[in-house]
Design a protein around this motif. Sequence first.
Motif, PDB file in Angstrom:
ATOM      1  N   VAL A  89      35.427  21.839  24.617  1.00 31.51           N
ATOM      2  CA  VAL A  89      35.345  21.987  26.068  1.00 31.51           C
ATOM      3  C   VAL A  89      34.414  20.902  26.588  1.00 31.51           C
ATOM      4  CG1 VAL A  89      34.533  23.448  27.951  1.00 31.51           C
ATOM      5  CG2 VAL A  89      35.919  24.426  26.114  1.00 31.51           C
ATOM      6  N   GLU A  90      34.969  20.008  27.350  1.00 31.84           N
ATOM      7  CA  GLU A  90      34.272  18.835  27.855  1.00 31.84           C
ATOM      8  C   GLU A  90      33.720  19.135  29.247  1.00 31.84           C
ATOM      9  OE1 GLU A  90      32.479  15.957  28.539  1.00 31.84           O
ATOM     10  OE2 GLU A  90      33.672  15.344  26.783  1.00 31.84           O
ATOM     11  N   THR A  91      32.382  19.000  29.405  1.00 29.38           N
ATOM     12  CA  THR A  91      31.749  19.380  30.669  1.00 29.38           C
ATOM     13  C   THR A  91      31.255  18.184  31.476  1.00 29.38           C
ATOM     14  OG1 THR A  91      29.567  19.690  29.657  1.00 29.38           O
ATOM     15  CG2 THR A  91      31.046  21.597  29.675  1.00 29.38           C
ATOM     16  N   ASP A 104      38.882  20.236  29.952  1.00 31.30           N
ATOM     17  CA  ASP A 104      37.833  19.933  30.928  1.00 31.30           C
ATOM     18  C   ASP A 104      37.345  21.214  31.592  1.00 31.30           C
ATOM     19  OD1 ASP A 104      37.697  17.045  30.753  1.00 31.30           O
ATOM     20  OD2 ASP A 104      39.717  17.038  31.620  1.00 31.30           O
ATOM     21  N   PHE A 105      36.041  21.254  31.823  1.00 30.77           N
ATOM     22  CA  PHE A 105      35.434  22.412  32.482  1.00 30.77           C
ATOM     23  C   PHE A 105      34.354  21.904  33.429  1.00 30.77           C
ATOM     24  CE2 PHE A 105      32.275  25.834  32.761  1.00 30.77           C
ATOM     25  CZ  PHE A 105      33.087  26.908  33.087  1.00 30.77           C
ATOM     26  N   GLU A 106      34.452  22.277  34.668  1.00 30.19           N
ATOM     27  CA  GLU A 106      33.456  21.860  35.648  1.00 30.19           C
ATOM     28  C   GLU A 106      32.148  22.610  35.402  1.00 30.19           C
ATOM     29  OE1 GLU A 106      32.715  21.750  40.508  1.00 30.19           O
ATOM     30  OE2 GLU A 106      34.647  22.434  39.693  1.00 30.19           O
ATOM     31  N   TRP A 107      31.091  21.853  35.147  1.00 29.59           N
ATOM     32  CA  TRP A 107      29.807  22.468  34.816  1.00 29.59           C
ATOM     33  C   TRP A 107      29.250  23.243  36.008  1.00 29.59           C
ATOM     34  CZ3 TRP A 107      27.431  24.353  31.014  1.00 29.59           C
ATOM     35  CH2 TRP A 107      26.050  24.589  31.045  1.00 29.59           C
ATOM     36  N   LYS A 108      28.798  24.492  35.734  1.00 29.27           N
ATOM     37  CA  LYS A 108      28.330  25.382  36.794  1.00 29.27           C
ATOM     38  C   LYS A 108      26.912  25.888  36.536  1.00 29.27           C
ATOM     39  CE  LYS A 108      33.093  27.081  37.220  1.00 29.27           C
ATOM     40  NZ  LYS A 108      33.981  28.281  37.096  1.00 29.27           N
TER      41      LYS A 108
END
Length: 359
Positions: A33-35, A54-58
């Motif tokens: 999982v690429e942040t 892809d994962f939007e960093w939160k």
Amino acid sequence: MTLSVCLIVKNEEEVIARCLDCARKFADEIIIVETGSTDKTREIACKYTDKIYDFEWKDDFSAARNFAFDKAVCDYVMWLDADDVVTDENCEKIRRLMECADFDMVFLPYVTAMDEDKPSFEYYRERIMRRSCNYRFKGAVHEAVVPAGKIVYANAQIFHKKIKEGKPLRNLQIYQKMIACGICLDEREKFYYGRELFFNKMYRESIAVLEDFLAGEGWVENKIEACLNLFGAYSALGETDKAYAALIKSFLFAPPRSEACCALGEKFMCENDVKSAIFWYQSAIAAHDGRDSGAFVNLDYGGFIPCMQLCVLYDRLGEYQRAAEYNERAGKIKPHNNSYLSNKKYFEDIRGIKTQNDN
């Protein structure tokens, strides 16, 4: 049984190949999982797997880990950090573990510090989980899964080997952002927030948070750690009486742990109360180290440190043979340590004592 190994990554080009070289020895599937990497992390990861998401960093590690688990398709899921390393011996242990898997959750030792070739800081973490149980990480920082189901403790070690320095304020800032947004920290989050304040030398703020945590219903191991952090914070502020009161307070939650015993041993040693110091250092050796509880454990406090200090104390009493014996016990833990070797030479050359290893 099949195993999906899941990583969340950002700018890990220096270490990710090292980790994935290990993971592919026991993984049936690798999930990345690429942040938000801006280096060659993705390019390197593509050599090991095509399952890169892809994962939007939160500012939420649990959200990213749960997203990774949701992408897995194997019978079991396992998490690793990009700077984790698994030796060939431990890879084989994981393979054997999965061959006869009959559990819901496996805890494995996490080694986060080494001294010479031996672990000095180690604790158990939930590491492998049955996917159908739908376990979920909780906590924006210091994320964890609540233990449930059939649990097994195995001995395959995972080594956390950082190459670059972390961001010391990152976790603290996430907690502060949560508080600014009106989020009420639960007991576990409160403990870790106080701990982050302590690590960043914000001692007054740390004391306020940790004292409040101790008044609540938190996990006993966190309460013991909070007492040790309070000891450090009060000591840093020169408030010695409050520091030792915090240390003694840890005894209300469980039998004395080795780190607390060593702190008391040092106190009496500095006061030249040799017999009291000996009592506490011997207690440190005898204390249960708490590793199987999931507690953070610095193994030096239960072995090398008290043995070295007992060597010095018995030498002060003129009991040179006994002092030499404790030095040898320390040497069995760290045979290349300079203090041990210097003591060994002293006992042989000055005191004429032949140590056990010379027989």
